[in-house]
Write a protein that holds these residues in place. Sequence first.
Motif: not given
Length: 199
Positions: A45-50
């Motif tokens: 959702a926030l385009n942050i590395a898992p």
Amino acid sequence: MKEKRFGIDIDGTVTCPASLVPFINESFSLNITLEDIKKYDLAEALNIAPDKMRDWFDQTEPAIYAASPLAEGADKILAKWQKTFHLLFISARRQHLFDITEQWFHDQKIHYDHIELIGSHDKVAAAKRHAVDIFFEDKHDNAVMLAEELQIPVVLFNTPYNQDAVPDHVIRVDNWHEADLWVQQWLLQQGRISPLLRT
């Protein structure tokens, strides 16, 4: 005599779905609202590395749970229900967070008959084991799985991140007041006069 058994998720259902937004904004220097979270998976959702999101959540989870505000109306409806129904809170939280969870229920004065932290989003086995008659949830996939595998109604609290299509047994509501109205109608359809309607 309590007859019906209600399975109830905690996060995003009893707690406000926006509970983690302030923590996200502070940690990642963002300025988002709940409306910006269109997927349940925060990394996506926030385009942050898992990996980064997972590490952050592991570290921040206890603080989020301790500070989570109640969803609007949850306390009043649950207080009303606890006289008539078994309230079984079944959450994907992990077991090491039980003390924080129990303390939160105590602080919020929320009655419970049982709290189970299963450490997984697959709640079917727990709901089946406790012979749950209805489940209350905010995660789309959980709601669909519970409804289809157990053939029970699942009340899904609307959020921006759970807007995919749902089958017939999944009932969307916007708040706890609507959930209560649906429960009363459900009881009437079963040929029972809800004790809630006698008062």
